[in-house]
Design a protein around this motif. Sequence first.
Motif, PDB file in Angstrom:
ATOM      1  N   THR A  40       0.826  -1.200   0.000  1.00 46.34           N
ATOM      2  CA  THR A  40       0.000   0.000   0.000  1.00 46.34           C
ATOM      3  C   THR A  40       0.866   1.258   0.000  1.00 46.34           C
ATOM      4  N   SER A  41       0.230   2.401   0.239  1.00 48.40           N
ATOM      5  CA  SER A  41       0.907   3.701   0.306  1.00 48.40           C
ATOM      6  C   SER A  41       0.237   4.533   1.392  1.00 48.40           C
ATOM      7  N   ASP A  42       0.960   5.520   1.918  1.00 51.92           N
ATOM      8  CA  ASP A  42       0.376   6.327   3.001  1.00 51.92           C
ATOM      9  C   ASP A  42      -0.491   7.471   2.489  1.00 51.92           C
ATOM     10  N   HIS A  43      -0.388   7.826   1.221  1.00 51.62           N
ATOM     11  CA  HIS A  43      -1.226   8.854   0.580  1.00 51.62           C
ATOM     12  C   HIS A  43      -0.730   9.000  -0.845  1.00 51.62           C
ATOM     13  N   GLY A  44      -1.362   9.874  -1.605  1.00 49.06           N
ATOM     14  CA  GLY A  44      -0.961  10.067  -2.989  1.00 49.06           C
ATOM     15  C   GLY A  44      -0.110  11.301  -3.192  1.00 49.06           C
ATOM     16  N   ASP A  45      -0.173  11.860  -4.418  1.00 46.25           N
ATOM     17  CA  ASP A  45       0.623  13.024  -4.799  1.00 46.25           C
ATOM     18  C   ASP A  45      -0.124  13.715  -5.934  1.00 46.25           C
ATOM     19  N   TYR A  46      -0.439  14.989  -5.753  1.00 48.95           N
ATOM     20  CA  TYR A  46      -1.218  15.688  -6.780  1.00 48.95           C
ATOM     21  C   TYR A  46      -0.477  15.767  -8.115  1.00 48.95           C
ATOM     22  N   LEU A  47       0.833  16.011  -8.097  1.00 51.81           N
ATOM     23  CA  LEU A  47       1.630  16.091  -9.328  1.00 51.81           C
ATOM     24  C   LEU A  47       1.040  17.070 -10.344  1.00 51.81           C
ATOM     25  N   GLY A  48       0.450  18.151  -9.855  1.00 56.26           N
ATOM     26  CA  GLY A  48      -0.114  19.157 -10.756  1.00 56.26           C
ATOM     27  C   GLY A  48      -1.586  18.989 -11.042  1.00 56.26           C
ATOM     28  N   ASP A  49      -2.182  17.852 -10.689  1.00 58.58           N
ATOM     29  CA  ASP A  49      -3.626  17.691 -10.861  1.00 58.58           C
ATOM     30  C   ASP A  49      -4.357  18.717  -9.995  1.00 58.58           C
ATOM     31  N   HIS A  50      -5.444  19.245 -10.512  1.00 57.49           N
ATOM     32  CA  HIS A  50      -6.283  20.207  -9.773  1.00 57.49           C
ATOM     33  C   HIS A  50      -5.482  21.434  -9.332  1.00 57.49           C
ATOM     34  N   TRP A  51      -4.423  21.761 -10.100  1.00 55.68           N
ATOM     35  CA  TRP A  51      -3.586  22.934  -9.829  1.00 55.68           C
ATOM     36  C   TRP A  51      -2.901  22.833  -8.467  1.00 55.68           C
ATOM     37  N   MET A  52      -2.582  21.612  -8.078  1.00 58.27           N
ATOM     38  CA  MET A  52      -2.029  21.367  -6.747  1.00 58.27           C
ATOM     39  C   MET A  52      -0.715  20.604  -6.841  1.00 58.27           C
ATOM     40  N   GLY A  53       0.128  20.803  -5.817  1.00 56.48           N
ATOM     41  CA  GLY A  53       1.282  19.961  -5.580  1.00 56.48           C
ATOM     42  C   GLY A  53       1.142  19.312  -4.227  1.00 56.48           C
ATOM     43  N   GLU A  54       1.996  18.350  -3.926  1.00 53.88           N
ATOM     44  CA  GLU A  54       1.940  17.649  -2.644  1.00 53.88           C
ATOM     45  C   GLU A  54       0.652  16.844  -2.512  1.00 53.88           C
ATOM     46  N   LYS A  55       0.023  16.874  -1.320  1.00 55.12           N
ATOM     47  CA  LYS A  55      -1.170  16.065  -1.052  1.00 55.12           C
ATOM     48  C   LYS A  55      -2.133  16.932  -0.229  1.00 55.12           C
ATOM     49  N   GLU A  56      -2.691  16.431   0.844  1.00 53.18           N
ATOM     50  CA  GLU A  56      -3.383  17.194   1.886  1.00 53.18           C
ATOM     51  C   GLU A  56      -4.870  17.445   1.682  1.00 53.18           C
ATOM     52  N   LEU A  57      -5.370  17.586   0.468  1.00 53.84           N
ATOM     53  CA  LEU A  57      -6.813  17.634   0.287  1.00 53.84           C
ATOM     54  C   LEU A  57      -7.313  16.266  -0.181  1.00 53.84           C
ATOM     55  N   PHE A  58      -8.584  16.184  -0.577  1.00 56.00           N
ATOM     56  CA  PHE A  58      -9.228  14.876  -0.686  1.00 56.00           C
ATOM     57  C   PHE A  58      -9.550  14.420  -2.107  1.00 56.00           C
ATOM     58  N   HIS A  59      -9.050  15.093  -3.133  1.00 58.12           N
ATOM     59  CA  HIS A  59      -9.198  14.546  -4.476  1.00 58.12           C
ATOM     60  C   HIS A  59      -8.554  13.162  -4.514  1.00 58.12           C
ATOM     61  N   ASP A  60      -8.996  12.330  -5.432  1.00 57.69           N
ATOM     62  CA  ASP A  60      -8.461  10.967  -5.487  1.00 57.69           C
ATOM     63  C   ASP A  60      -6.952  10.930  -5.670  1.00 57.69           C
ATOM     64  N   ALA A  61      -6.400  11.917  -6.351  1.00 63.45           N
ATOM     65  CA  ALA A  61      -4.944  11.956  -6.539  1.00 63.45           C
ATOM     66  C   ALA A  61      -4.206  11.970  -5.213  1.00 63.45           C
ATOM     67  N   SER A  62      -4.840  12.482  -4.179  1.00 64.43           N
ATOM     68  CA  SER A  62      -4.210  12.652  -2.875  1.00 64.43           C
ATOM     69  C   SER A  62      -4.656  11.617  -1.852  1.00 64.43           C
ATOM     70  N   ALA A  63      -5.964  11.395  -1.729  1.00 68.34           N
ATOM     71  CA  ALA A  63      -6.511  10.598  -0.624  1.00 68.34           C
ATOM     72  C   ALA A  63      -6.757   9.131  -0.975  1.00 68.34           C
ATOM     73  N   ARG A  64      -6.726   8.768  -2.227  1.00 74.30           N
ATOM     74  CA  ARG A  64      -6.956   7.383  -2.650  1.00 74.30           C
ATOM     75  C   ARG A  64      -5.615   6.688  -2.837  1.00 74.30           C
ATOM     76  N   ILE A  65      -5.520   5.457  -2.387  1.00 73.49           N
ATOM     77  CA  ILE A  65      -4.237   4.756  -2.414  1.00 73.49           C
ATOM     78  C   ILE A  65      -4.402   3.351  -2.996  1.00 73.49           C
ATOM     79  N   PRO A  66      -3.302   2.775  -3.484  1.00 72.74           N
ATOM     80  CA  PRO A  66      -3.355   1.358  -3.867  1.00 72.74           C
ATOM     81  C   PRO A  66      -3.334   0.487  -2.619  1.00 72.74           C
ATOM     82  N   LEU A  67      -4.045  -0.614  -2.649  1.00 73.84           N
ATOM     83  CA  LEU A  67      -3.982  -1.604  -1.572  1.00 73.84           C
ATOM     84  C   LEU A  67      -4.153  -2.983  -2.183  1.00 73.84           C
ATOM     85  N   ILE A  68      -3.145  -3.814  -1.990  1.00 69.35           N
ATOM     86  CA  ILE A  68      -3.178  -5.210  -2.438  1.00 69.35           C
ATOM     87  C   ILE A  68      -2.929  -6.078  -1.223  1.00 69.35           C
ATOM     88  N   VAL A  69      -3.767  -7.092  -1.019  1.00 66.77           N
ATOM     89  CA  VAL A  69      -3.577  -8.028   0.076  1.00 66.77           C
ATOM     90  C   VAL A  69      -3.503  -9.434  -0.507  1.00 66.77           C
TER      91      VAL A  69
END
Length: 547
Positions: A323-352
Amino acid sequence: MPKNVLFIMCDQLRWDYLSCTGHPHLHTPHIDRLAERGVLFDRTYVQSPICGPSRMSFYTGRYASSHGSTWNNIPLKVGEMTLGDHLRPLGVRTALCGKTHMTADVEGMRRLGLAPDSTIGALVSECGFEPYEREDGLHPDGPRYARNEAYDAFMKDRGWPDENPWQTVANSAEDDDGNILSGWFMDNADKPARAADEETETPYITSRAMDFIREAGDTPWCLHLSYIKPHWPYIVPAPYHDMYGPETHLDPVRSEAERADPHPVYGAFMEERVSRAFCDDGTRTRVLTAYMGLIKQIDDQIGRLMGFLDDQGITDDTMIVFTSDHGDYLGDHWMGEKELFHDASARIPLIVVDPRPEADATRGVKSSALVEAIDVVPTILNYFGGEDVPHIIEGKSLQPILHGQVDSLREFAISEYDYSMRNVRKRLGVSVQDAKLTMLFDGRWKYTFAEGFRPMLFDLETHPDEFVDLGGDPACADELTRLEKLFFGWSRRTSQRTTRSDAWIAARDPSLGEAKAGILIGYRNEAELHEVLPETKPQSKDTGKVS
């Protein structure tokens, strides 16, 4: 008895930057193989979209507002139960190789007389993990961060005499004139790190994980292998530094309409320096080149690690969580880093990957169930045969989905963010107490309660790119009321009574228990007591004593 769990976490890995989650150019065959062997939970959300509180939720199985570590460097208070605390009584060695972003509750430890270098003190200081090797990254030359001396010694043995090789070798490049080019500057992101591949953090900490597994032998273990990449500094060694040129980069997911009249909190985050940097196409291109290379390096190390498990003959005894602890905006939604709740930031991969035969029917399944990061702790606890403790752990075990018994576990997912430590709060003139956001997502509607402001609302069925905020639309009033009611119900949960379970309380008969203890409240005379507790009637007419 199940033997082992390998709990792998990347830092700042977006949910959609793997080939098994849909990236068309970034091929991750080894991680994909994990998805083929297990279940890919495709709609997993963190409990907070920033490192520290997200990880504390991962490690406790509790929401950020329950454990109280609401931002980076805010300590996890002494007394919070962690994964290790739940597993050690079961005879499971629970250890760490890599990052936790844990800040110890030094004041609480001092108050209780817990020395940091004692056995208990070390566990309390390290999220309940035995710190086999902690490697958080973030080792600049300032006084704030402690360096990893083991890594420094490793690099010295490799011929690097630098005082801080993490900074000047693993996370810096070098120009033709021998000048050091710091990886902290995004203009250097497309240059190769000075370190060779095997000298950088991802291969190094993978090797240390292998050392632990060899040493653990036949003792059941849960190893948290926690990579510090693809988190910034965005820089990667050759040959990964130029594997992914602009032709492999996805266009940023953003719309000019988002900037026209944004929600005040969202608008303030768009003004942050890192957001403005990612709006520059040249900067974004250089960062994406490194970011994708870092993920490819991780995938190669996952392949190396899986081969090692095969060689050790323990693949069939080992649950794997990736898994991952959070995402990364990478310029999506005019944002860098993370911290808000768009899927680019708050949604993560999880494989079990559950190796038990009961999970055979779900291998290779992509589950659309709503999942939260806090579900990892109870899933691992169930795997080792531990009992459910819902008064402590707020997550839900994924075992019923893994074993094909149910398709989903919850109606909505929650994520929280405390922005009181950010300049955004001052820019908005918000008090520390009110600088908080809570997101509730029911699979279609993503609702964010913003203290002091109108809510945000996105309909991911109609607008999956999350461009249109309907939080101020009168036509959505009924939907907002429904979601607010769900949020209010969640916020009224009992989360602090962790010393006694609901089942323990339900099994008690308060009136009988008090009377048997000799606490006689509300009885008018002895005759009433004898009606409730016949055994207290006098056994001898001579003495009048009660039994």
